[in-house]
Design a protein around this motif. Structure first.
Motif, PDB file in Angstrom:
ATOM      1  N   GLN A 136       0.836  -1.209   0.000  1.00 36.25           N
ATOM      2  CA  GLN A 136       0.000   0.000   0.000  1.00 36.25           C
ATOM      3  C   GLN A 136       0.872   1.261   0.000  1.00 36.25           C
ATOM      4  OE1 GLN A 136      -2.209   0.941   3.597  1.00 36.25           O
ATOM      5  NE2 GLN A 136      -3.935   1.582   2.338  1.00 36.25           N
ATOM      6  N   GLU A 137       1.942   1.259   0.770  1.00 31.26           N
ATOM      7  CA  GLU A 137       2.836   2.421   0.801  1.00 31.26           C
ATOM      8  C   GLU A 137       3.515   2.619  -0.554  1.00 31.26           C
ATOM      9  OE1 GLU A 137       3.998   2.526   5.525  1.00 31.26           O
ATOM     10  OE2 GLU A 137       5.019   1.089   4.216  1.00 31.26           O
ATOM     11  N   LEU A 138       3.873   1.533  -1.205  1.00 32.50           N
ATOM     12  CA  LEU A 138       4.456   1.635  -2.541  1.00 32.50           C
ATOM     13  C   LEU A 138       3.438   2.181  -3.538  1.00 32.50           C
ATOM     14  CD1 LEU A 138       6.482  -1.678  -2.582  1.00 32.50           C
ATOM     15  CD2 LEU A 138       7.407   0.648  -2.533  1.00 32.50           C
ATOM     16  N   GLN A 139       2.191   1.767  -3.412  1.00 33.32           N
ATOM     17  CA  GLN A 139       1.135   2.287  -4.273  1.00 33.32           C
ATOM     18  C   GLN A 139       0.911   3.772  -4.002  1.00 33.32           C
ATOM     19  OE1 GLN A 139      -2.240  -0.245  -3.559  1.00 33.32           O
ATOM     20  NE2 GLN A 139      -1.365  -1.942  -4.719  1.00 33.32           N
ATOM     21  N   LEU A 140       0.981   4.155  -2.750  1.00 32.32           N
ATOM     22  CA  LEU A 140       0.844   5.556  -2.371  1.00 32.32           C
ATOM     23  C   LEU A 140       1.977   6.386  -2.973  1.00 32.32           C
ATOM     24  CD1 LEU A 140      -0.654   7.722  -0.706  1.00 32.32           C
ATOM     25  CD2 LEU A 140       0.716   7.024   1.253  1.00 32.32           C
ATOM     26  N   LEU A 141       3.200   5.896  -2.883  1.00 29.65           N
ATOM     27  CA  LEU A 141       4.341   6.584  -3.476  1.00 29.65           C
ATOM     28  C   LEU A 141       4.184   6.723  -4.990  1.00 29.65           C
ATOM     29  CD1 LEU A 141       7.302   5.033  -1.494  1.00 29.65           C
ATOM     30  CD2 LEU A 141       6.757   7.470  -1.638  1.00 29.65           C
ATOM     31  N   THR A 142       3.713   5.670  -5.633  1.00 28.56           N
ATOM     32  CA  THR A 142       3.508   5.712  -7.080  1.00 28.56           C
ATOM     33  C   THR A 142       2.456   6.752  -7.449  1.00 28.56           C
ATOM     34  OG1 THR A 142       4.138   3.388  -7.283  1.00 28.56           O
ATOM     35  CG2 THR A 142       2.861   4.328  -9.093  1.00 28.56           C
ATOM     36  N   ALA A 143       1.389   6.808  -6.670  1.00 30.80           N
ATOM     37  CA  ALA A 143       0.343   7.803  -6.917  1.00 30.80           C
ATOM     38  C   ALA A 143       0.875   9.217  -6.704  1.00 30.80           C
ATOM     39  CB  ALA A 143      -0.863   7.543  -6.015  1.00 30.80           C
TER      40      ALA A 143
ATOM     41  N   LEU B 283      -0.145   9.139   4.549  1.00 36.75           N
ATOM     42  CA  LEU B 283       0.976   9.913   4.023  1.00 36.75           C
ATOM     43  C   LEU B 283       1.899  10.344   5.154  1.00 36.75           C
ATOM     44  CD1 LEU B 283       2.490  11.278   1.744  1.00 36.75           C
ATOM     45  CD2 LEU B 283       0.892  13.200   1.914  1.00 36.75           C
ATOM     46  N   SER B 284       1.331  10.784   6.255  1.00 35.10           N
ATOM     47  CA  SER B 284       2.121  11.188   7.412  1.00 35.10           C
ATOM     48  C   SER B 284       2.979  10.029   7.929  1.00 35.10           C
ATOM     49  CB  SER B 284       1.199  11.698   8.514  1.00 35.10           C
ATOM     50  OG  SER B 284       1.919  12.003   9.670  1.00 35.10           O
ATOM     51  N   LYS B 285       2.380   8.847   8.035  1.00 26.60           N
ATOM     52  CA  LYS B 285       3.119   7.662   8.477  1.00 26.60           C
ATOM     53  C   LYS B 285       4.239   7.330   7.502  1.00 26.60           C
ATOM     54  CE  LYS B 285       1.361   3.933   9.832  1.00 26.60           C
ATOM     55  NZ  LYS B 285       0.607   2.691   9.997  1.00 26.60           N
ATOM     56  N   LEU B 286       3.959   7.428   6.212  1.00 27.80           N
ATOM     57  CA  LEU B 286       4.957   7.131   5.194  1.00 27.80           C
ATOM     58  C   LEU B 286       6.124   8.112   5.264  1.00 27.80           C
ATOM     59  CD1 LEU B 286       5.872   5.522   2.700  1.00 27.80           C
ATOM     60  CD2 LEU B 286       4.512   7.111   1.325  1.00 27.80           C
ATOM     61  N   LEU B 287       5.819   9.393   5.390  1.00 25.71           N
ATOM     62  CA  LEU B 287       6.871  10.403   5.487  1.00 25.71           C
ATOM     63  C   LEU B 287       7.736  10.158   6.717  1.00 25.71           C
ATOM     64  CD1 LEU B 287       5.011  13.691   4.489  1.00 25.71           C
ATOM     65  CD2 LEU B 287       6.466  12.250   3.056  1.00 25.71           C
ATOM     66  N   ASN B 288       7.110   9.835   7.816  1.00 26.71           N
ATOM     67  CA  ASN B 288       7.845   9.544   9.040  1.00 26.71           C
ATOM     68  C   ASN B 288       8.746   8.321   8.858  1.00 26.71           C
ATOM     69  OD1 ASN B 288       8.497  10.017  11.802  1.00 26.71           O
ATOM     70  ND2 ASN B 288       7.169   8.302  12.340  1.00 26.71           N
TER      71      ASN B 288
ATOM     72  N   ALA C 197       9.984  12.054  -0.330  1.00 21.27           N
ATOM     73  CA  ALA C 197       9.715  10.619  -0.236  1.00 21.27           C
ATOM     74  C   ALA C 197       9.741   9.978  -1.620  1.00 21.27           C
ATOM     75  CB  ALA C 197       8.367  10.381   0.443  1.00 21.27           C
ATOM     76  N   VAL C 198       9.140  10.634  -2.594  1.00 22.78           N
ATOM     77  CA  VAL C 198       9.134  10.106  -3.956  1.00 22.78           C
ATOM     78  C   VAL C 198      10.554  10.065  -4.509  1.00 22.78           C
ATOM     79  CG1 VAL C 198       8.428  10.596  -6.333  1.00 22.78           C
ATOM     80  CG2 VAL C 198       6.756  10.738  -4.480  1.00 22.78           C
TER      81      VAL C 198
ATOM     82  N   ARG D  90      15.167   6.929  -6.152  1.00 21.03           N
ATOM     83  CA  ARG D  90      16.604   6.727  -5.992  1.00 21.03           C
ATOM     84  C   ARG D  90      16.962   5.317  -5.547  1.00 21.03           C
ATOM     85  NH1 ARG D  90      20.099   9.923  -1.610  1.00 21.03           N
ATOM     86  NH2 ARG D  90      20.539   7.900  -0.778  1.00 21.03           N
ATOM     87  N   HIS D  91      16.098   4.727  -4.750  1.00 20.23           N
ATOM     88  CA  HIS D  91      16.332   3.375  -4.249  1.00 20.23           C
ATOM     89  C   HIS D  91      15.592   2.301  -5.046  1.00 20.23           C
ATOM     90  CE1 HIS D  91      18.639   4.833  -0.899  1.00 20.23           C
ATOM     91  NE2 HIS D  91      17.689   5.701  -0.621  1.00 20.23           N
ATOM     92  N   ASN D  92      15.135   2.683  -6.241  1.00 21.78           N
ATOM     93  CA  ASN D  92      14.500   1.739  -7.167  1.00 21.78           C
ATOM     94  C   ASN D  92      13.248   1.050  -6.608  1.00 21.78           C
ATOM     95  OD1 ASN D  92      16.458   2.161  -9.235  1.00 21.78           O
ATOM     96  ND2 ASN D  92      17.857   0.869  -8.065  1.00 21.78           N
ATOM     97  N   LEU D  93      12.528   1.744  -5.759  1.00 21.17           N
ATOM     98  CA  LEU D  93      11.272   1.199  -5.239  1.00 21.17           C
ATOM     99  C   LEU D  93      10.117   1.484  -6.183  1.00 21.17           C
ATOM    100  CD1 LEU D  93      11.705   2.159  -1.507  1.00 21.17           C
ATOM    101  CD2 LEU D  93      11.899  -0.106  -2.530  1.00 21.17           C
ATOM    102  N   ILE D  94      10.192   2.621  -6.848  1.00 21.99           N
ATOM    103  CA  ILE D  94       9.196   2.993  -7.851  1.00 21.99           C
ATOM    104  C   ILE D  94       9.958   3.602  -9.027  1.00 21.99           C
ATOM    105  CG2 ILE D  94       7.354   3.412  -6.169  1.00 21.99           C
ATOM    106  CD1 ILE D  94       7.832   6.444  -6.611  1.00 21.99           C
ATOM    107  N   SER D  95       9.274   3.691 -10.151  1.00 26.52           N
ATOM    108  CA  SER D  95       9.882   4.347 -11.319  1.00 26.52           C
ATOM    109  C   SER D  95       8.912   5.407 -11.821  1.00 26.52           C
ATOM    110  CB  SER D  95      10.221   3.336 -12.404  1.00 26.52           C
ATOM    111  OG  SER D  95       9.050   2.674 -12.832  1.00 26.52           O
TER     112      SER D  95
END
Length: 82
Positions: free
Chosen positions: A23-30, A55-60, A70-71, A76-81
């Protein structure tokens, strides 16, 4: 430092103590796609307040001050493109 992904979605090498959920990866992609909070809420079928909380939890978790940071780290760490 790299970020780990908890799902088996990625075969990329990652070596950090951070663990991101699918879910966090999907959030980052969005976020990388330019989605705003209201759009995130619609996409994830939740309230704006809940998406703000996620989003707050993800940023933390990523030790980022902004969604852009965060994006940038996720790319940079190849989690999303992009």
């Amino acid at each position: 430092m790299s970020l780990k992904q908890s799902s088996s979605r990625s075969n990329q090498k990652q070596d950090s103590s951070y663990t991101l959920t699918e879910q966090e990866l999907q959030l980052l992609t969005a976020l990388a796609g330019g989605k705003k909070n209201e759009e995130l809420a619609e996409q994830f079928f939740t309230s704006s307040r809940t998406s703000e909380y996620w989003l707050s939890k993800l940023l933390n978790k990523m030790q980022a001050q902004t969604a852009s940071q965060a994006v940038t780290e996720a790319v940079r760490h190849n989690l999303i493109s992009l």
